[in-house]
Structure formats: structure tokens, C-alpha cells
Motif scaffolding. Structure first.
Motif, short mmCIF file in Angstrom:
data_model
loop_
_atom_site.label_atom_id
_atom_site.label_comp_id
_atom_site.label_asym_id
_atom_site.label_seq_id
_atom_site.Cartn_x
_atom_site.Cartn_y
_atom_site.Cartn_z
N ARG A 141 2.89 13.00 -5.33
CA ARG A 141 4.02 12.06 -5.33
C ARG A 141 3.93 11.13 -6.53
O ARG A 141 2.84 10.72 -6.93
N LYS A 142 5.07 10.77 -7.06
CA LYS A 142 5.13 9.79 -8.15
C LYS A 142 5.14 8.40 -7.54
O LYS A 142 5.86 8.14 -6.57
N LEU A 143 4.35 7.50 -8.12
CA LEU A 143 4.30 6.12 -7.63
C LEU A 143 5.68 5.48 -7.68
O LEU A 143 6.04 4.71 -6.79
N GLN A 144 6.46 5.81 -8.69
CA GLN A 144 7.83 5.28 -8.80
C GLN A 144 8.65 5.65 -7.56
O GLN A 144 9.37 4.82 -7.02
N ASP A 145 8.51 6.88 -7.09
CA ASP A 145 9.23 7.31 -5.88
C ASP A 145 8.73 6.56 -4.65
O ASP A 145 9.51 6.17 -3.78
N VAL A 146 7.42 6.37 -4.57
CA VAL A 146 6.83 5.63 -3.44
C VAL A 146 7.38 4.21 -3.41
O VAL A 146 7.72 3.68 -2.35
N SER A 147 7.51 3.58 -4.58
CA SER A 147 7.95 2.19 -4.65
C SER A 147 9.35 2.00 -4.09
O SER A 147 9.69 0.91 -3.61
N GLU A 148 10.17 3.03 -4.12
CA GLU A 148 11.54 2.93 -3.60
C GLU A 148 11.57 2.76 -2.09
O GLU A 148 12.60 2.40 -1.53
N HIS A 149 10.45 3.01 -1.43
CA HIS A 149 10.37 2.90 0.03
C HIS A 149 9.51 1.73 0.48
O HIS A 149 9.19 1.61 1.67
N VAL A 150 9.10 0.89 -0.47
CA VAL A 150 8.26 -0.28 -0.16
C VAL A 150 9.07 -1.53 -0.46
O VAL A 150 9.44 -1.79 -1.60
N ALA A 151 9.36 -2.29 0.60
CA ALA A 151 10.17 -3.50 0.45
C ALA A 151 9.46 -4.53 -0.43
O ALA A 151 8.25 -4.70 -0.33
N LEU A 152 10.23 -5.17 -1.25
CA LEU A 152 9.70 -6.21 -2.13
C LEU A 152 10.16 -7.56 -1.57
O LEU A 152 10.99 -8.23 -2.12
N ASN A 153 9.60 -7.91 -0.40
CA ASN A 153 10.06 -9.08 0.32
C ASN A 153 9.36 -10.37 -0.04
O ASN A 153 10.00 -11.38 -0.29
N ASN A 154 8.06 -10.36 -0.05
CA ASN A 154 7.30 -11.59 -0.16
C ASN A 154 6.36 -11.64 -1.35
O ASN A 154 5.43 -12.44 -1.37
N LEU A 155 6.60 -10.83 -2.34
CA LEU A 155 5.71 -10.77 -3.49
C LEU A 155 6.28 -11.65 -4.60
O LEU A 155 7.44 -11.49 -4.99
N ILE A 156 5.47 -12.56 -5.12
CA ILE A 156 5.92 -13.49 -6.17
C ILE A 156 4.95 -13.39 -7.34
O ILE A 156 3.74 -13.62 -7.18
#
Length: 160
Positions: A142-157
Motif C-alpha cells: 500500500r502507498k502511504l498516500q492512499d493510507v492517509s486518505e482514510h486517517v482523519a486529521l482532527n487533532n493534529l497541530i
């Protein structure tokens, strides 16, 4: 030499300073070469919420060590920086150094799981890793870029 990615995290005793100190120590290890470090990111704790927020980053290194001796080095750095191992999962800590990837190896032993079991679910790992290695392909193809599309970016600053 193997390419290794490490997750760094801390939420006690000046977390940013803890990460800077760990990075400085990693640079001094003769069996390793530090190649890149992501920005630092603030994130909410995964477990109990009655603890300070974390500061996280990801580092890319090469090493001549095998995975378990490399883990020993990381754990000695944690101990030098005041890490106290307790039977508490996701508790507060001065420093946490996790091997995320070790080359293309897949390891599932009593001491070590690679790729790290939370690599593809944790925003504080996926996005800093993507920052320093945008075209990374995981051992399962799997490409990390594809994985990132399914990981919410909610609380990361981003801190820097």
C-alpha cells in the motif's frame, strides 16, 4: 544498511525538549545515520485524557543494526531521558521511541511488531511520515498516500 522510520512522542518534562534531546542522541549513534526529521506536532493522548497533550514527530535513519539490537538502543535512549516503564498502556511519558518500519521487514515477535501495529491508524504517525517520505510504499504494497486518505486529521497541530 537498513532504512528505519521511528515515531517519537513525549508529553512530560518539556516534550519538545525531550524530542530535541532524543534527536541529538540519535545523531551520535555510530551505527546509524539520521537522514530526516518531520516537524513536531501536538496531538491529544490516545488513552486516558487526564494527561498532557503529546508532541510527536517521525525520524528517518539508516542503521547497520538488526531490528532487536536497534530496539535495545532506542529503549536505552528512553531510559536515559527518564522513561519509566509501567504496566499502563497509553500513559504519560517523558519519551516514547517506536520503530514504525525497518526496511521492508515484517516482524511479529514477543518483543517487536513491524510495521508498528498503529502505523496506519494514527494521524500523529501517518502525517509526519508522509511529510518526510511522500512516496513511501509499505511492506504490504500500500502507498502511504492512499493510507492517509482514510486517517482523519482532527487533532493534529504542526508546532514548527
Amino acid at each position: 544498511m537498513s532504512t528505519v522510520y521511528i515515531g517519537l512522542g513525549a508529553n512530560l518534562d518539556n516534550p519538545s525538549a525531550q524530542l530535541h534531546s532524543a534527536i541529538a542522541t540519535l545523531k551520535k549513534i555510530t551505527t546509524c545515520e539520521l537522514l530526516a526529521v518531520s516537524k513536531f506536532y501536538a496531538s491529544k493522548p490516545m488513552g486516558p485524557q487526564d494527561q498532557p497533550d503529546y508532541v510527536n514527530a517521525v525520524a528517518k535513519l539508516t542503521t547497520s543494526l538488526a531490528p532487536e539490537p536497534f530496539l535495545d538502543v532506542l529503549q536505552s535512549i528512553e531510559l536515559e531521558q527518564g522513561r519509566q516503564r509501567k504496566n499502563e498502556r497509553w500513559g504519560a511519558r517523558t519519551l516514547d521511541l517506536d520503530i514504525l518500519l525497518f526496511g521492508n521487514e515484517v516482524i511479529d515477535s514477543q518483543r517487536l511488531v513491524i510495521p508498528h501495529y498503529g502505523l496506519c491508524e494514527r494521524e500523529f504517525v501517518v502525517y509526519p511520515l508522509l511529510e518526510i517520505e511522500p512516496y513511501l510504499v509499505l511492506p504490504d504494497g500500500r502507498k502511504l498516500q492512499d493510507v492517509s486518505e482514510h486517517v482523519a486529521l482532527n487533532n493534529l497541530i504542526a508546532l514548527n
